[in-house]
Design an enzyme around this catalytic site. Structure first.
Site, mmCIF file in Angstrom:
data_model
loop_
_atom_site.group_PDB
_atom_site.id
_atom_site.type_symbol
_atom_site.label_atom_id
_atom_site.label_comp_id
_atom_site.label_asym_id
_atom_site.label_seq_id
_atom_site.Cartn_x
_atom_site.Cartn_y
_atom_site.Cartn_z
ATOM 1 N N GLY A 13 -1.091 122.271 -44.673
ATOM 2 C CA GLY A 13 -1.645 122.586 -45.976
ATOM 3 C C GLY A 13 -3.004 122.017 -46.288
ATOM 4 O O GLY A 13 -3.276 121.707 -47.450
ATOM 5 N N SER A 14 -3.891 121.896 -45.297
ATOM 6 C CA SER A 14 -5.217 121.351 -45.614
ATOM 7 C C SER A 14 -5.987 122.294 -46.531
ATOM 8 O O SER A 14 -6.671 121.840 -47.452
ATOM 9 C CB SER A 14 -6.013 121.055 -44.343
ATOM 10 O OG SER A 14 -6.375 122.240 -43.669
ATOM 11 N N ASN A 15 -5.876 123.602 -46.331
ATOM 12 C CA ASN A 15 -6.540 124.541 -47.243
ATOM 13 C C ASN A 15 -5.914 124.485 -48.629
ATOM 14 O O ASN A 15 -6.620 124.508 -49.644
ATOM 15 C CB ASN A 15 -6.476 125.975 -46.708
ATOM 16 C CG ASN A 15 -7.542 126.245 -45.681
ATOM 17 O OD1 ASN A 15 -8.656 125.753 -45.786
ATOM 18 N ND2 ASN A 15 -7.205 127.021 -44.673
ATOM 19 N N ILE A 89 4.438 139.198 -46.316
ATOM 20 C CA ILE A 89 4.714 139.306 -47.743
ATOM 21 C C ILE A 89 5.499 140.600 -47.982
ATOM 22 O O ILE A 89 5.067 141.679 -47.567
ATOM 23 C CB ILE A 89 3.400 139.304 -48.565
ATOM 24 C CG1 ILE A 89 2.622 138.013 -48.315
ATOM 25 C CG2 ILE A 89 3.673 139.490 -50.043
ATOM 26 C CD1 ILE A 89 3.357 136.748 -48.664
ATOM 27 N N ASN A 103 -5.596 136.252 -49.238
ATOM 28 C CA ASN A 103 -5.321 135.555 -47.980
ATOM 29 C C ASN A 103 -6.627 135.107 -47.339
ATOM 30 O O ASN A 103 -7.684 135.690 -47.578
ATOM 31 C CB ASN A 103 -4.582 136.492 -47.016
ATOM 32 C CG ASN A 103 -4.148 135.786 -45.742
ATOM 33 O OD1 ASN A 103 -3.708 134.646 -45.769
ATOM 34 N ND2 ASN A 103 -4.269 136.469 -44.615
ATOM 35 N N HIS A 105 -8.100 134.385 -43.427
ATOM 36 C CA HIS A 105 -7.804 134.581 -42.004
ATOM 37 C C HIS A 105 -8.888 133.883 -41.188
ATOM 38 O O HIS A 105 -10.072 134.016 -41.497
ATOM 39 C CB HIS A 105 -7.753 136.076 -41.669
ATOM 40 C CG HIS A 105 -7.350 136.332 -40.262
ATOM 41 N ND1 HIS A 105 -6.043 136.204 -39.839
ATOM 42 C CD2 HIS A 105 -8.064 136.673 -39.165
ATOM 43 C CE1 HIS A 105 -5.977 136.472 -38.541
ATOM 44 N NE2 HIS A 105 -7.196 136.756 -38.113
ATOM 45 N N GLU A 175 -13.474 127.352 -44.040
ATOM 46 C CA GLU A 175 -12.349 127.567 -44.957
ATOM 47 C C GLU A 175 -12.420 126.613 -46.133
ATOM 48 O O GLU A 175 -12.322 127.028 -47.300
ATOM 49 C CB GLU A 175 -11.020 127.385 -44.213
ATOM 50 C CG GLU A 175 -10.730 128.447 -43.184
ATOM 51 C CD GLU A 175 -9.526 128.120 -42.317
ATOM 52 O OE1 GLU A 175 -9.025 129.051 -41.664
ATOM 53 O OE2 GLU A 175 -9.082 126.954 -42.274
#
Length: 189
Positions: A13-15, A89, A103, A105, A175
Site C-alpha cells: 500500500g505505498s500508493n 472489479i 486505477n 497501472h 506513481e
C-alpha cells in the site's frame, strides 16, 4: 462538500499511503475507507496510522460485488481508487460507480496491460521487450482489464543498464508524484 474516497488495495500500500497523506488536508476530497481482499495486507496498517476505516472482504465477495457495493453505499463513497488491487472489479460496482473508479497501472497502456500484468511482471516485460521508456497510466475502470479511458500518462526512460527492479523504482516515483494530483484534477472537473 468533500468527495469521499475508498481505496482498494491488496498489498503493502505505498500508493495508498501516499494518497491518504495527499488527501489528509485536501479541500476537495478525503480518504475515508480502505478496502482489501487480504487480511494481512500492509495497506491496512497504513490506514490505521491515518485513522482511516478499513474493510476486508473475501475474494468470493468480489465475484458479484453486492456486499462490497452495499458497504460502499452505507459510507456514501463517491469514488473508488484502485492502488495495487489485484482482483477484477465486478460489473455491479462498475455500473454503480460508472466513471468513478480510477486505477493506476505501472506501464504506458495499452502496452503491458491485461490480466496478469501487475508489479514486477510488468517491469520484466518492459525490460525484455527492449523498451526505451515506460511510465504510468492513470485511467478509468471499465469491464476489461486496463482498458478504460486514460486520464493521464507520465513517462521515464529505460536505460540499457536498468533491471526490472530499477525500472520499478522509477515507476513508483512517478506513481507517488502524480497519482494524487491526477485524482484531484479529475474529481474537481
Amino acid at each position: 462538500m468533500k468527495k469521499r474516497l475508498a481505496i482498494f488495495a491488496s498489498g503493502n500500500g505505498s500508493n495508498a499511503e501516499k494518497l491518504m497523506h495527499y488527501f489528509a488536508e485536501n479541500p476537495y476530497a478525503e480518504v475515508v475507507l480502505v478496502v482489501s481482499n487480504k487480511s494481512d495486507a500492509g495497506v491496512l496498517k497504513h490506514a490505521e496510522n491515518h485513522t482511516v476505516e478499513t474493510c476486508v472482504f473475501e475474494n468470493a465477495d468480489f465475484v458479484s460485488g453486492e456486499e462490497v457495493l452495499a458497504n460502499l453505499q452505507q459510507r456514501d463513497i463517491d469514488y473508488i481508487v484502485l492502488a495495487g488491487f489485484l482482483r477484477k472489479i465486478p460489473d455491479t460496482l462498475i455500473a454503480a460507480y460508472a466513471r468513478r473508479i480510477i486505477n493506476i497501472h505501472p506501464a504506458l497502456l495499452p502496452k503491458f496491460g491485461g490480466k496478469g500484468m501487475y508489479g514486477m511482471h510488468v517491469h520484466t516485460a518492459v525490460k525484455e521487450a527492449g523498451e526505451t521508456k515506460t511510465g504510468i497510466t492513470i485511467h478509468l475502470v471499465d469491464e476489461e482489464f486496463d482498458n478504460g479511458e486514460h486520464l493521464a500518462q507520465y513517462t521515464c526512460p529505460v536505460n540499457a543498464e536498468d533491471t526490472p527492479a530499477t525500472i520499478a523504482t522509477k515507476v513508483q516515483s512517478l506513481e507517488h508524484q502524480y497519482f494524487g494530483p491526477t485524482i484531484e484534477k479529475y474529481i474537481t472537473c
